[in-house]
Design a protein around this motif. Sequence first.
Motif, PDB file in Angstrom:
ATOM      1  N   PHE A   1      39.682  44.009  20.711  1.00 12.59           N
ATOM      2  CA  PHE A   1      39.508  43.569  19.328  1.00 12.59           C
ATOM      3  C   PHE A   1      40.488  44.294  18.415  1.00 12.59           C
ATOM      4  CE2 PHE A   1      37.736  44.925  15.244  1.00 12.59           C
ATOM      5  CZ  PHE A   1      37.646  43.705  14.591  1.00 12.59           C
ATOM      6  N   ALA A   2      40.587  45.614  18.575  1.00 11.21           N
ATOM      7  CA  ALA A   2      41.470  46.407  17.722  1.00 11.21           C
ATOM      8  C   ALA A   2      42.927  46.016  17.925  1.00 11.21           C
ATOM      9  CB  ALA A   2      41.265  47.895  18.009  1.00 11.21           C
ATOM     10  N   ALA A   3      43.307  45.760  19.186  1.00 11.44           N
ATOM     11  CA  ALA A   3      44.695  45.382  19.466  1.00 11.44           C
ATOM     12  C   ALA A   3      45.043  44.030  18.851  1.00 11.44           C
ATOM     13  CB  ALA A   3      44.923  45.343  20.973  1.00 11.44           C
TER      14      ALA A   3
ATOM     15  N   GLY B   1      44.315  41.335  13.002  1.00 10.41           N
ATOM     16  CA  GLY B   1      45.431  40.949  12.165  1.00 10.41           C
ATOM     17  C   GLY B   1      46.289  39.851  12.756  1.00 10.41           C
ATOM     18  N   GLN B   2      46.039  39.523  14.037  1.00  6.60           N
ATOM     19  CA  GLN B   2      46.752  38.431  14.681  1.00  6.60           C
ATOM     20  C   GLN B   2      45.859  37.185  14.707  1.00  6.60           C
ATOM     21  OE1 GLN B   2      48.596  39.691  18.412  1.00  6.60           O
ATOM     22  NE2 GLN B   2      48.472  41.821  17.751  1.00  6.60           N
TER      23      GLN B   2
ATOM     24  N   SER C   1      38.304  35.123  17.282  1.00 12.45           N
ATOM     25  CA  SER C   1      37.648  34.649  18.505  1.00 12.45           C
ATOM     26  C   SER C   1      37.156  35.814  19.355  1.00 12.45           C
ATOM     27  CB  SER C   1      38.599  33.768  19.318  1.00 12.45           C
ATOM     28  OG  SER C   1      39.729  34.495  19.760  1.00 12.45           O
ATOM     29  N   ILE C   2      37.909  36.910  19.367  1.00  7.85           N
ATOM     30  CA  ILE C   2      37.460  38.105  20.098  1.00  7.85           C
ATOM     31  C   ILE C   2      36.233  38.701  19.417  1.00  7.85           C
ATOM     32  CG2 ILE C   2      38.087  40.442  20.797  1.00  7.85           C
ATOM     33  CD1 ILE C   2      40.945  39.468  21.135  1.00  7.85           C
TER      34      ILE C   2
ATOM     35  N   LEU D   1      38.729  51.682  16.852  1.00  9.55           N
ATOM     36  CA  LEU D   1      38.263  51.253  15.539  1.00  9.55           C
ATOM     37  C   LEU D   1      38.889  52.162  14.488  1.00  9.55           C
ATOM     38  CD1 LEU D   1      34.484  50.582  16.291  1.00  9.55           C
ATOM     39  CD2 LEU D   1      36.304  48.882  15.997  1.00  9.55           C
ATOM     40  N   ASN D   2      39.225  51.580  13.325  1.00 12.54           N
ATOM     41  CA  ASN D   2      39.841  52.363  12.263  1.00 12.54           C
ATOM     42  C   ASN D   2      39.413  51.830  10.904  1.00 12.54           C
ATOM     43  OD1 ASN D   2      41.512  50.092  11.646  1.00 12.54           O
ATOM     44  ND2 ASN D   2      42.990  50.742  13.196  1.00 12.54           N
ATOM     45  N   LEU D   3      39.937  52.419   9.850  1.00  9.76           N
ATOM     46  CA  LEU D   3      39.508  52.027   8.509  1.00  9.76           C
ATOM     47  C   LEU D   3      39.841  50.580   8.187  1.00  9.76           C
ATOM     48  CD1 LEU D   3      40.409  55.210   6.412  1.00  9.76           C
ATOM     49  CD2 LEU D   3      38.114  54.336   6.906  1.00  9.76           C
ATOM     50  N   SER D   4      40.878  50.042   8.803  1.00  7.42           N
ATOM     51  CA  SER D   4      41.251  48.653   8.539  1.00  7.42           C
ATOM     52  C   SER D   4      40.358  47.671   9.281  1.00  7.42           C
ATOM     53  CB  SER D   4      42.717  48.418   8.928  1.00  7.42           C
ATOM     54  OG  SER D   4      43.576  49.174   8.104  1.00  7.42           O
ATOM     55  N   ASN D   5      40.286  47.805  10.606  1.00  5.72           N
ATOM     56  CA  ASN D   5      39.525  46.801  11.355  1.00  5.72           C
ATOM     57  C   ASN D   5      38.009  46.970  11.247  1.00  5.72           C
ATOM     58  OD1 ASN D   5      38.853  48.764  13.430  1.00  5.72           O
ATOM     59  ND2 ASN D   5      40.849  48.371  14.383  1.00  5.72           N
TER      60      ASN D   5
END
Length: 249
Positions: A169-171, A174-175, A180-181, A205-209
């Motif tokens: 999911f993290a990878a 933004g794409q 869907s993931i 996981l990070n502040l963005s995702n």
Amino acid sequence: MSFALSVNLNKIALLRNSREGNYPNVVEHAKSCIAFGANGITVHPRPDQRHIRPGDCTELSKLVKPLADVEFNIEGNPFEGAIGSYPGLLQIIEQNLPDQATLVPDQSDQLTSDHGFDLEKTGKTLEPIIKKLKDLNIRVSLFMDPDIKQIDLAKAVGADRIELYTGPFAAAFGQNNWQSIFEQHANAAQHATEIGLGVNAGHDLNLSNMTEYRKLPGLLEVSIGHALTVESLELGLKETMTRYVALCK
């Protein structure tokens, strides 16, 4: 809906281990994270001791156990036995009696955890280990991919929770395919909740995702270490923790 934030201290220990001495001090860093709102402390002691060491687990257990609103989580491969001064993951867990043990199918030569259990292969071997830990009043979570069949097997072998592996999911975030993931994770989490499993999540996981992953149904806990450490270099620990705590609420 709010959920718990458990801070993984592996990268702090990795930085410490790059020099002689005890700087940065892992326990003092844990104290700061707790003061800034962490609900838990996570460590992953590997046999090569490249970051968290068995002694760190003992000191962190002493720190966290008296705290009614903070949990200690030890994670790792339950099949890793004693090697040199490493006593084996299960012995570390039994010596320190964390609130939660997160069992992960990583190998010694892996850079980091990158897949969940295949319980068709390892379920029967894991089952008595899970029972032993639960008999010690330790909650057991299994590191899992968002696979409904595997999640059913996690319930069958006696796990209390699953920790969804969020690396893909993290990878993808933004794409074009990240939604869907996430939907796959949401379906897996919903199913886990329906069959009586708690849902944790972690990895990259990070502040963005986290602005999106926080919407996962039934989410009880996220474990974040690498990104939190990196983001603290830019924002400072207090500001980074403040932002994560807000996302978790």
